[in-house]
Design a protein around this motif. Structure first.
Motif, mmCIF file in Angstrom:
data_model
loop_
_atom_site.group_PDB
_atom_site.id
_atom_site.type_symbol
_atom_site.label_atom_id
_atom_site.label_comp_id
_atom_site.label_asym_id
_atom_site.label_seq_id
_atom_site.Cartn_x
_atom_site.Cartn_y
_atom_site.Cartn_z
ATOM 1 N N TYR A 87 29.551 10.795 43.830
ATOM 2 C CA TYR A 87 28.118 10.688 43.639
ATOM 3 C C TYR A 87 27.595 12.092 43.620
ATOM 4 N N PHE A 88 27.377 12.541 42.459
ATOM 5 C CA PHE A 88 27.265 13.934 42.098
ATOM 6 C C PHE A 88 26.344 14.729 43.030
ATOM 7 N N ASN A 89 25.051 14.555 42.958
ATOM 8 C CA ASN A 89 24.163 15.419 43.748
ATOM 9 C C ASN A 89 24.355 15.232 45.254
ATOM 10 N N ARG B 184 16.872 16.329 47.369
ATOM 11 C CA ARG B 184 17.369 17.115 46.235
ATOM 12 C C ARG B 184 17.675 16.214 45.049
ATOM 13 N N ASN B 185 17.571 16.786 43.885
ATOM 14 C CA ASN B 185 17.895 16.070 42.652
ATOM 15 C C ASN B 185 18.562 17.024 41.689
ATOM 16 N N CYS B 186 19.231 16.456 40.714
ATOM 17 C CA CYS B 186 19.690 17.284 39.602
ATOM 18 C C CYS B 186 18.592 17.255 38.542
ATOM 19 N N ALA B 187 18.849 17.894 37.413
ATOM 20 C CA ALA B 187 17.817 17.993 36.371
ATOM 21 C C ALA B 187 17.378 16.622 35.873
ATOM 22 N N LYS B 188 18.259 15.643 35.978
ATOM 23 C CA LYS B 188 17.945 14.334 35.405
ATOM 24 C C LYS B 188 16.933 13.558 36.234
ATOM 25 N N GLY B 189 16.797 13.913 37.520
ATOM 26 C CA GLY B 189 15.830 13.201 38.351
ATOM 27 C C GLY B 189 14.393 13.466 37.913
ATOM 28 N N PRO B 190 13.951 14.730 37.941
ATOM 29 C CA PRO B 190 12.587 15.004 37.487
ATOM 30 C C PRO B 190 12.355 14.608 36.034
ATOM 31 N N PHE C 245 17.256 6.543 38.349
ATOM 32 C CA PHE C 245 18.157 5.609 37.666
ATOM 33 C C PHE C 245 18.940 6.334 36.572
ATOM 34 N N ASN C 246 19.043 7.663 36.689
ATOM 35 C CA ASN C 246 19.742 8.372 35.621
ATOM 36 C C ASN C 246 21.211 8.601 35.906
ATOM 37 N N CYS C 247 21.668 8.169 37.058
ATOM 38 C CA CYS C 247 23.102 7.966 37.256
ATOM 39 C C CYS C 247 23.226 7.074 38.481
ATOM 40 N N GLU C 248 24.462 6.816 38.915
ATOM 41 C CA GLU C 248 24.660 5.851 39.992
ATOM 42 C C GLU C 248 24.509 6.466 41.379
ATOM 43 N N ALA D 45 21.796 7.306 42.771
ATOM 44 C CA ALA D 45 20.619 6.682 43.377
ATOM 45 C C ALA D 45 19.878 7.630 44.316
ATOM 46 N N CYS D 46 19.631 8.831 43.857
ATOM 47 C CA CYS D 46 18.875 9.787 44.673
ATOM 48 C C CYS D 46 17.421 9.351 44.794
ATOM 49 N N GLY D 47 16.836 9.737 45.899
ATOM 50 C CA GLY D 47 15.440 9.423 46.108
ATOM 51 C C GLY D 47 14.535 10.299 45.252
HETATM 52 S S1 SF4 Z 1 18.888 13.001 40.545
HETATM 53 FE FE1 SF4 Z 1 20.720 13.398 39.299
HETATM 54 S S2 SF4 Z 1 22.443 12.958 40.698
HETATM 55 FE FE2 SF4 Z 1 20.603 12.011 41.579
HETATM 56 S S3 SF4 Z 1 20.588 9.870 40.807
HETATM 57 FE FE3 SF4 Z 1 19.334 11.128 39.431
HETATM 58 S S4 SF4 Z 1 20.751 11.706 37.806
HETATM 59 FE FE4 SF4 Z 1 22.002 11.087 39.533
#
Ligand code: SF4
Length: 984
Positions: A242-244, A110-116, A76-79, A81-83
């Motif tokens: 949707y970035f990642n 895959r995720n960006c830093a904000k996922g973990p 939920f750290n951006c829109e 919506a990565c798993g």
């Molecule tokens: S992992 Fe990164 S790109 Fe994916 S939803 Fe979370 S914040 Fe957004």
């Protein structure tokens, strides 16, 4: 080994393990196959999610195995919506970490830093854990803990009174990032309240507007992975929508030789990966797009067949060239002249980019054919007066190339998105909220949310009960101190409720602060356009799912969340019951169980019904594994519904969907049959014909095809809506000179780009993530060394004063050639603050403690104390090594609403110079009186519906409204005055 070794059924793994065993035994060592029993580079295979084993890093060198239940949820750290996969420790019952969900079709593990970093938010020692009610005046920082029952009863009584007394428009729910599809709108509809407000007009509505007028759908869905040329007006590889999921597909395309063109005034991370980086003068992007389009037209390298079939050129000729034959050749002749002035030299003069570079880029674009993918989101479309023409001219290139819904092209997003039908569908509210959808902005893409303080100051209404959710208006919006003045005025806002997991600059002024869950503590469904396919994702409280997997019965998400943290969905259901306890208002029935009439709907039944009844293919897939549809989603977290949706507009409409057909002379086809065809989600509601029949398609090539959800059913090169609603001069894709165009700047002024994100923070969402805070915690002002020398700013780190129209801020300079001369830039993420006297009411290591007071010129804010190490339940808070948390620049921006799209035009004309004696880093000064004057001056640019509406309505009904009122509510109050024709 005390545990049996399960050999996984993975390709080649058995061979590798056998070889490793043989090698170890040859060395005389005891073979240890590894805790997870799979190759380290692999994701945990889903067959092992019930008992996944890893070694404890702290026990090393002892091999201490930890057992985990892996439970999917959604970031939920951006829109995007990565798993995510939550690693629930079987020993402690707590989440140990979050990693990617390999079963998610969008993010693919895959995720960006904000996922973990979600784990930081869950374990944040400063988070809000219990319902709180203010115990002093608003903003005084005194709170008392109350029960959920007390909060619910108080709010229910207020809302019930507002509804029964006909004050529905005094109830408003203001969302930032929704993170879900339709739950909140459905709740408000059940209350009969037009109270949905959103942040979109400070975010993406400029970008959406340009696509909406072309396609009837407001977002692009680029098939980057298969593109030959990728054209981005956005820092899309690092932070855009949707970035990642998009970034990984752009990376694949690049590996196969695709060219990436990036228009970004700033050297963003995305620009560093481009084959062509164009750093234009802010606001000139549409001129560049039109020069590229003109090149395609003049060289006849456009897709004539596509243009002939799918553009509404006949409608354009009939309306704008009535004396000319309605023939494609006529249109081609006119088209050749329409954009002739947009030469490479013209674009160069506007943008500051060499004409030869633009010409080279145009040549690359021309070679893309139908494999041209593009995206424009916030960036230029969100920065400039007329910014919506940036995306409209960008899509002009796609439409000229015929790169629409093609492999490697750009799709309408609704074709790559899926929104399931919910268990109950309440009727459209019968009221119209003028505070969000005022008469001055009939074509606004979304709610005019950021003008709320000014509208209430104008005396246009009041709010009895105002909720915010994932939203921090004081911090996020321009002119935040006008918001603070509003939220502390109990005459204007009777009760202010912050639904939030964490403290924020707005929550300080609330009457109630109610704790809501993070990504792993709540339910939502969502679906986003990330490739040519449709998927649905399921955010869920992971500890609830883990315990249910062990056979426990959980009936309320609070039973598994920390403290008394809840989730909105169960909260809204409970609140709705208390508003209408006996069902007499007709509200309760939309929140009742179908399985057990007369009892509350549970989230299990809500989502269980949805997954079983309105997600095609999911019940069969679940049954194949012996699971219910809900059980399948709880186990895997996401389901792919279709792949290869293709060119939906080309599909023939079957006769069965054409009951009672009517065809207009222009070929629009109407029917009284219910909607059929693919499950797509148009964002608007195309106007019915005079008999109430719905648009079903359009005749193209003698065949009824599905077409697009525009008034004509075609791609609208010429917009009858813009022409008919008072803006004929902008009915074609065109170039509007920005409010920060060089010709409009006063001598000595520069342009401030204030909208860019950092890849490691998202607005106010991530400020309580300690890992992210350590990575990114300040926002210096980017300034070109040439400007710096001229302005006597000597080195990076020097303090600068940036003066806007209503005040100034003081920040550190960063001298860099990554920004073009004449432009400065500052990321909007930083500058978090809390008021002095608020003790530990904070959001982690990102908030300075400030004094806020009045001076002769208005408000002044100064940091009393920067962030510093502190003791808490988390030992890491004692290790904070930074003190600089940046500056809150948005406070110093006046509102600048585009008169057509309604988008706040973020770019600022500023003066920059060395800090003055007495200035301190982070200082803010704002005159909210001047902010009122600027509001009024931009309001004068509008053309109100009362003057321009062709049919006596407030807004074209085919345009999007997230919560759509009844048709009758669309009528202007005295609709007779301007009505040219009546509503059906
Ligand atoms: S992992 Fe990164 S790109 Fe994916 S939803 Fe979370 S914040 Fe957004």
């Amino acid at each position: 080994m005390s545990r049996p070794v399960h050999m996984p059924a993975l390709d080649g793994l058995g061979v590798r393990v056998s070889a490793a065993r043989a090698a170890a035994e040859a060395r005389g060592e005891t073979f240890y196959p590894g805790a997870s029993r799979v190759h380290l580079a692999a994701f945990p295979p889903k067959e092992r999610w019930d008992d996944w084993v890893e070694l404890s890093s702290r026990a090393w060198p002892a091999r201490e195995e930890r057992h985990y239940t892996l439970v999917p949820t959604t970031c939920f750290n951006c829109e995007s919506a990565c798993g995510l996969l939550a690693y629930v420790d079987a020993g402690t019952g707590r989440v140990r970490k979050f990693e990617g969900n390999p079963e998610h079709p969008g993010s693919r593990g895959r995720n960006c830093a904000k996922g973990p970093a979600t784990i930081n938010q869950v374990t944040d020692p400063d988070r809000v854990l219990y319902p709180l009610r203010r115990a002093g005046r608003r903003g005084a920082g005194r709170w008392e803990r109350i029960s959920w029952d007390e909060a619910l009863d108080a709010l229910a009584a207020r809302i019930r009174a507002a509804i029964t007394e006909g004050r529905q428009n005094e109830v408003m729910v203001h969302l930032g990032r929704p993170g879900e599809d339709g739950f909140t709108e459905r709740v408000l509809a059940s209350w009969g309240v037009d109270g949905h407000n959103s942040h979109t007009n400070v975010c993406s509505s400029g970008g959406r507007t340009g696509f909406q007028f072309w396609m009837g759908i407001d977002r692009p869905s680029p098939d980057h992975a298969n593109a030959r040329v990728i054209y981005l007006i956005s820092s899309h590889l690092e932070a855009g929508h949707y970035f990642n999921p998009h970034a990984q597909r752009i990376t694949e395309a690049r590996a196969r030789g695709a060219k990436v063109i990036v228009l970004d005034t700033r050297l963003s991370n995305t620009a560093t990966h481009a084959d062509y980086w164009l750093s234009p003068q802010p606001g000139s992007e549409a001129a560049i797009n039109l020069a590229v389009a003109n090149h395609l037209i003049q060289t006849r390298r456009y897709n004539e067949d596509f243009v002939r079939k799918w553009w509404n050129w006949k409608e354009y000729l009939a309306a704008c060239h009535p004396g000319r034959p309605v023939a494609f050749e006529t249109f081609q002749e006119i088209l050749a002249g329409l954009y002739a002035e947009f030469t490479f030299e013209f674009a160069a003069a506007e943008s500051g980019i060499d004409a030869a570079v633009i010409a080279e880029v145009a040549g690359v674009v021309a070679g893309a054919g139908t494999r041209f993918s593009c995206h424009s989101w916030r960036s230029a479309a969100a920065g400039n007066l007329g910014g919506w023409q940036v995306s409209r001219t960008l899509f002009l290139i796609s439409a000229l190339l015929g790169a629409v819904a093609t492999e490697g092209g750009t799709f309408p997003n609704a074709w790559n998105k899926f929104v399931p039908r919910p268990i109950h569908v309440p009727p459209h509210p019968g009221v119209w909220q003028d505070l969000s959808w005022p008469e001055e902005y009939p074509l606004a893409q979304n709610e005019m949310s950021f003008l709320l303080p000014h509208f209430l100051a104008d005396g246009r209404g009041r709010l009895d009960t105002y909720f915010i959710r994932v939203y921090n208006p004081v911090w996020t919006n321009p002119d935040g101190l006008s918001w603070m003045e509003l939220l502390t005025d109990e005459q204007k806002v009777g009760c202010f409720v912050a639904l939030t997991p964490t403290w924020s600059e707005s929550a300080y002024f609330a009457d109630y602060v109610l704790p809501m869950g993070h990504a792993s503590e709540r339910h939502d469904t969502h679906s986003y356009e990330q490739y040519d396919g449709q998927w649905i994702g399921f955010r869920q409280p992971v500890l609830r799912a883990a315990r249910e997997r062990r056979g426990e019965k959980i009936t309320d998400t609070r039973q598994v969340n920390p403290g008394e943290v809840w989730e909105e969905n169960e909260f809204w259901i409970e609140l709705s019951w208390r508003i209408d306890p006996d069902g007499s208002l007709g509200i309760r029935r939309y929140h009742e169980s179908l399985e057990r009439p007369g009892t509350r709907l549970t989230v299990d039944e809500y989502y269980g019904w949805m997954f079983a009844n309105s997600v095609p293919g999911l019940p069969e897939r679940a049954a194949a594994e012996g699971l219910t549809p809900l059980g399948w989603m709880r186990r895997y977290g996401a389901f792919e519904i279709t792949r290869g949706q293709g060119a939906v507009h080309e599909q023939e409409v079957p006769d069965a969907e054409l009951t009672d057909p009517a065809v207009t002379p222009a070929g629009r086809v109407y029917t009284s049959a219910p909607p059929g065809g693919p499950n797509i989600v148009p964002t608007g509601a195309p106007e019915p014909d005079g008999q109430g029949r719905r648009p079903a398609g359009v005749v193209v090539g003698g065949v009824v095809r599905r077409g697009f959800p525009t008034p004509s059913g075609l791609l609208e090169f010429w917009s009858s809506t813009l022409a008919g609603w008072g803006w004929p001069e902008h009915a074609l894709p065109g170039y509007i000179r920005s409010h920060v165009h060089p010709a409009r700047l006063e001598p000595g002024q520069l342009v401030l780009l204030s909208t860019f994100r950092l890849p490691t923070q998202i607005h106010t969402r991530s400020a309580n993530s300690k890992w992210l805070d350590e990575l990114s915690h300040t926002n210096p002002v980017w300034i070109n060394p040439a400007d710096a020398a001229r302005l006597d700013i000597r080195r990076t780190g020097d303090l600068v004063r940036v003066e806007t129209e209503i005040g100034h801020f003081v920040a550190k300079a960063w001298l860099t050639e990554g920004i073009r001369p004449g432009v400065v830039a500052c990321s909007h993420h930083m500058g978090r603050w809390k008021l002095s006297g608020h003790g530990q009411v904070s959001a982690g290591g990102m908030m300075a403690t400030v004094d806020l007071g009045r001076s002769a010129g208005g408000w002044v804010m100064r940091a009393r104390d920067q962030v510093r190490p502190y003791e808490s339940a988390d030992p890491d808070t004692a290790r904070i090594w930074w003190s600089d948390t940046g500056v809150h620049q948005n406070l110093t921006f006046p509102v600048q609403p585009d008169p057509i799209s309604g988008m706040h035009c973020w770019h600022q004309a500023v003066r920059v110079g060395p800090a003055r004696p007495g200035d301190a880093h982070g200082d803010i000064a704002v005159d909210t009186g001047k902010a009122r004057e600027v509001y009024r001056s931009w309001l004068e640019l509008t053309r109100p519906a009362g003057r321009v509406s062709p049919d006596g309505t407030r807004r074209p009904r085919w345009l999007m409204r997230p919560l759509r009122p009844s048709p009758a509510a669309f009528r202007l109050p005295d609709a007779g005055r301007a009505s040219a024709r009546s509503l059906p």
